[in-house]
Design an enzyme around this catalytic site. Structure first.
Site, mmCIF file in Angstrom:
data_model
loop_
_atom_site.group_PDB
_atom_site.id
_atom_site.type_symbol
_atom_site.label_atom_id
_atom_site.label_comp_id
_atom_site.label_asym_id
_atom_site.label_seq_id
_atom_site.Cartn_x
_atom_site.Cartn_y
_atom_site.Cartn_z
ATOM 1 N N CYS A 145 6.645 -3.588 8.113
ATOM 2 C CA CYS A 145 7.135 -3.900 9.447
ATOM 3 C C CYS A 145 6.642 -2.872 10.455
ATOM 4 C CB CYS A 145 8.665 -3.953 9.444
ATOM 5 S SG CYS A 145 9.340 -5.369 8.553
ATOM 6 N N CYS A 199 -11.246 0.092 -9.456
ATOM 7 C CA CYS A 199 -10.198 -0.295 -10.408
ATOM 8 C C CYS A 199 -9.878 -1.760 -10.158
ATOM 9 C CB CYS A 199 -8.960 0.599 -10.261
ATOM 10 S SG CYS A 199 -8.176 0.516 -8.639
#
Length: 393
Positions: A197, A351
């Site tokens: 937010c 990754c």
């Protein structure tokens, strides 16, 4: 489906309580019995922010006998646009204490328990065990997964809510009666994929809409009335003013609440599980992040790079980027990987989604490989933008 009441009723209501809750008492579905259950209930609100603000106010007004508030943060000016339990004079105060004062003002009959601390793997079980029901008003994935796991392991139901810009979601997770949060979201999103937010904003009044729904669900669970959101995800679009719900089924393969669970204790590090980067990793990736497409261009041009996959061997077996050498992240953290890195090539790390390679990049840069980079989005980004034929996992 209706469920049995979560809480046994208190012995009696006082004259003052009958007067205060009279509008509840004349509702047949609530009545004296339901209000006694509310009086006897112990509810913990995790977070006294956007969702916690309306939730705490309405839980107090409804007559929940014991309200726990856990929050480590302090009130900031930017909170006041949506966190209506706090006022201008509360700026700089601990949120838990500010919220407790407002709860006592709303209803002095409520017993307020303040936990002015960070919720951690060390204290979450001890705190949760004191309550009948958990209301989750958190705003980050690491805490959400920890709340879920602790609630499942303790057999506690909890009411979950989430808000972002004009959109809200709510559900009730109770592994003994239906799915848990991991059934809906088995894995957290890659770091940076879902803005907070603070990054993306939220319409202040949306907090009231979703927070009040959470309280409504809590009341239904406590008193045993209505059809709670167990096995359903409520989705709210404030711009279109539309509500819809989606069925959420219990996943028999869920690692936490499935038939053969593999997660039987709290994780050691929920931030690592959710890919939250350390300060060192955040600093390392700044200006040293490439896209999957850029990696493909480097390979096509024949650039002299050393591509390293820092995932685990079982992940590497499922899918890998062509040309990558497997060196798990743990070897970077203990230093043993450094001797495997060539001095005459540019180091490129990746990754699954970017979190682990960022941590490894910090180690590599500290070792003097200043031109090293990592692939933002990792294997998932490679599959999405370079080779969609590869399997996701």
């Amino acid at each position: 489906m209706s469920l049995p009441p979560l809480v046994e009723p208190a012995d009696e209501l006082t004259v003052d309580e009958v007067r205060r809750y009279s509008r509840h008492l004349i509702i047949p579905d609530v009545g004296m019995d339901g209000q006694k259950r509310l009086k006897n209930a112990r509810v913990l609100c995790v977070g006294a922010g956007g969702l916690g603000s309306p939730a705490l106010l309405y839980l107090a007004a409804a007559g929940v006998g014991t309200l726990g508030i856990i929050d480590f943060d302090v009130v900031d000016d930017s909170n006041l646009q949506r966190q209506v339990i706090h006022g201008h004079s509360d700026v700089g105060r601990p949120k838990a204490e500010s919220a407790a004062d407002k709860v006592r003002e709303i209803n002095p009959l409520v017993n307020v328990v303040v936990h002015n601390t960070t919720l951690t793997t060390e204290n979450v079980k001890e705190i949760f065990s004191q309550y009948d029901l958990i209301l989750d008003g958190t705003d980050n994935f690491a805490t959400r997964y920890m709340v879920n796991d602790a609630a499942v392991l303790l057999g506690k139901p909890y009411v979950w809510g989430s808000i972002y810009r004009f959109d809200g979601q709510a559900s009730v997770f109770w592994a003994e009666q239906g799915p848990c949060y991991r059934c809906l979201y088995p894995e957290p999103p890659p770091p940076g994929m879902v803005p907070s937010c603070a990054e993306g904003g939220v319409l202040g009044v949306l907090c009231a809409s979703v927070g009040s729904i959470q309280v409504n669900e809590a009341i239904k669970l406590i008193t045993g009335i209505g059809d709670p959101l167990v096995g359903r995800l409520m989705i709210y679009d404030a711009l279109e003013m539309k509500y819809r719900d989606v069925k959420v089924r219990k996943d028999p393969e869920c690692v936490l609440c499935g038939k053969n669970p593999t997660v039987t204790e709290l994780l050691e590090d929920y931030e690592a599980f959710c890919g939250v980067l350390s300060e060192e990793a955040t600093e390392a990736v700044t200006g040293s992040t490439i896209t999957a497409r850029e990696l493909k261009e480097m390979q096509d041009k024949g650039e002299d790079i050393f591509l390293v996959d820092v995932r685990e061997p079982n992940e590497y077996e499922i899918v890998s980027i062509p040309g990558a050498t497997l060196i798990p992240k743990g070897e970077f953290l203990n230093g043993s990987a450094l001797e495997k890195l060539p001095q005459d090539k540019r180091i490129v790390l990746h990754c699954k989604s970017g979190g682990r390679s960022a941590e490894a990049l910090a180690v590599v840069k500290n070792a003097g490989f200043n031109d090293a980079v990592h692939v933002g989005g990792g294997v998932l980004s490679w599959i999405k933008t370079v080779d969609p034929s590869l399997p996701e996992y």
